[in-house]
Design an enzyme around this catalytic site. Structure first.
Site, PDB file in Angstrom:
ATOM      1  N   SER A  41       6.220  -2.529  -9.216  1.00 47.66           N
ATOM      2  CA  SER A  41       5.426  -1.721  -8.298  1.00 47.66           C
ATOM      3  C   SER A  41       5.448  -2.228  -6.862  1.00 47.66           C
ATOM      4  O   SER A  41       5.096  -1.496  -5.940  1.00 47.66           O
ATOM      5  CB  SER A  41       3.976  -1.647  -8.782  1.00 47.66           C
ATOM      6  OG  SER A  41       3.425  -2.939  -8.953  1.00 47.66           O
ATOM      7  N   ASP A 324      -4.967  -2.318  -2.933  1.00 44.64           N
ATOM      8  CA  ASP A 324      -5.796  -2.155  -4.125  1.00 44.64           C
ATOM      9  C   ASP A 324      -6.009  -3.557  -4.698  1.00 44.64           C
ATOM     10  O   ASP A 324      -5.924  -4.544  -3.962  1.00 44.64           O
ATOM     11  CB  ASP A 324      -5.157  -1.176  -5.125  1.00 44.64           C
ATOM     12  CG  ASP A 324      -3.750  -1.594  -5.572  1.00 44.64           C
ATOM     13  OD1 ASP A 324      -3.389  -2.776  -5.407  1.00 44.64           O
ATOM     14  OD2 ASP A 324      -3.023  -0.737  -6.107  1.00 44.64           O
ATOM     15  N   HIS A 327      -1.860  -4.957  -5.025  1.00 44.92           N
ATOM     16  CA  HIS A 327      -0.740  -4.738  -4.117  1.00 44.92           C
ATOM     17  C   HIS A 327      -1.122  -4.944  -2.655  1.00 44.92           C
ATOM     18  O   HIS A 327      -2.198  -4.522  -2.227  1.00 44.92           O
ATOM     19  CB  HIS A 327      -0.191  -3.322  -4.312  1.00 44.92           C
ATOM     20  CG  HIS A 327       0.186  -3.020  -5.726  1.00 44.92           C
ATOM     21  ND1 HIS A 327      -0.650  -2.318  -6.584  1.00 44.92           N
ATOM     22  CD2 HIS A 327       1.285  -3.352  -6.446  1.00 44.92           C
ATOM     23  CE1 HIS A 327      -0.069  -2.233  -7.775  1.00 44.92           C
ATOM     24  NE2 HIS A 327       1.102  -2.853  -7.712  1.00 44.92           N
TER      25      HIS A 327
END
Length: 366
Positions: A41, A324, A327
């Site tokens: 991610s 978040d 990340h």
């Protein structure tokens, strides 16, 4: 006031470098013909959008600072590899594999997938994803298409030899595997040292596959301090402190990854070059660079740590380390990307930075 001025002076070289690099990007051609991206991610640009998984980010407030809004990037703006792409002189971002129809694959492809790991099962409790093993299978599909475009495998390999290969993966093998004993048995059967050694061995085999299909310039990104994410601190930290066991995993992984870089550079000699990006060196982000919030997320988060849909995030996001609970923000990704591309701190890249890697004239062919 003197202290504040010194902080501003620390930021000034960074801003000047950004301006210089971006100017070259506008007026020059890319420093490599193509860029191929493998990872999780931290690099995903939309490969998870149509998968049955909780690990997707194609909704607001993700992408609030990205030119086209939410794309599947797990941040408010650009990922580190997006910015590196710009520093390398590419006019456009590298497209995700899931959306290459009509794209110029000769410029490269992004295969990264949120929640993916080196091990196939890592992150599977969140739903579908594309592990590194299957990212490499997707890359072989692209190599075949490039061979068809260029008139044969030999011509394709000669072309691919000149490209850059960026691999940033491994965090989910800990966050979403080893440190989740309720879902995965690995921590009950392997010590942290033994588990990490098995990961590096598996990664080495996968990198050899990449080398066999033309990769010659490799960037291997180490793991950040996963014990200092807002998620780790809020769920496992004591009195707001980082989780030391998880940080220890990052240090062990990075040490072994750096050793793997040495092994590969020795084995392949002048034919190929591998470099290591030390992500723990890039995480000492504090007020001197404008980051005043390091243990909380900028967006309102769901129970799983991702941004809750359509909630208004913090306004001063350039001061936040994390977007978040996992990340980094675009602002942090900018610092990381510049450090990776043109490292003034030798502890950040090894043995050279990306700028010098792409300038190397390596031996061609198999």
């Amino acid at each position: 006031m003197a202290c504040e001025n010194s902080k501003k002076l620390l930021v000034l070289p960074l801003l000047l470098l950004v301006a210089s690099c971006m100017q070259q990007c506008v007026h020059g051609k890319p420093q490599v013909p193509c860029l191929f991206i493998f990872g999780d991610s931290l690099s995903d640009s939309g490969n998870n959008n149509n998968l049955q998984t909780a690990a997707k980010s194609n909704y607001k407030p993700y992408g609030i600072d990205f030119p086209t809004g939410p794309t599947g990037r797990f941040t408010n703006g650009r990922t580190s590899i997006d910015i590196i792409t710009q520093l390398l002189g590419f006019k456009n971002f590298i497209p995700p594999f899931a959306n290459i129809s009509g794209s110029n694959i000769l410029k490269g492809v992004n295969y990264a997938s949120g929640s993916a790991g080196i091990r196939v099962e890592s992150g599977s409790h969140l739903g579908a994803h594309i592990s590194l093993k299957f990212q490499l299978k997707n890359h072989k599909v692209i190599v075949s298409k490039i061979a068809a475009k260029l008139g044969g495998r030999d011509k394709a390999i000669q072309y691919l030899n000149k490209c850059l290969y960026y691999v940033n993966i491994g965090s989910n093998d800990y966050i979403n595997n080893y440190f989740l004993p309720q879902f995965y048995p690995t921590s009950r059967s392997l010590s942290l040292e033994g588990y990490t050694q098995s990961l590096i061995h598996k990664l080495s085999l996968q990198l050899k596959v990449l080398h066999d299909v033309g990769a010659r310039k490799h960037v291997l990104v180490g793991m950040g301090l996963i014990g200092c994410t807002p998620r780790a601190i809020s769920t496992k930290g004591k009195n707001g402190s980082c989780v030391q066991e998880e940080n220890l995993a990052a240090f062990i992984f990075n040490g072994k990854l750096k050793s793997l870089v040495d092994q590969f550079n020795s084995k392949f000699s002048a034919n190929s070059k591998f470099i290591f990006i030390n992500s723990t060196a890039g995480t000492t982000l504090g007020p001197s660079l404008g980051f005043t919030v390091s243990s909380a997320s900028c967006c309102t988060t769901r129970a799983d740590g991702q941004c809750a849909p359509n909630q208004t995030p913090c306004q001063n996001r350039n001061q936040y380390v994390f977007w978040d609970q996992f990340h980094p923000t675009d602002a942090v990704n900018l610092v990381t990307a510049i450090g990776s591309y043109n490292a003034s701190n030798q502890a950040f890249t090894y043995p050279v930075d990306i700028k010098h890697l792409v300038g190397l004239n390596l031996g061609q062919g198999q």
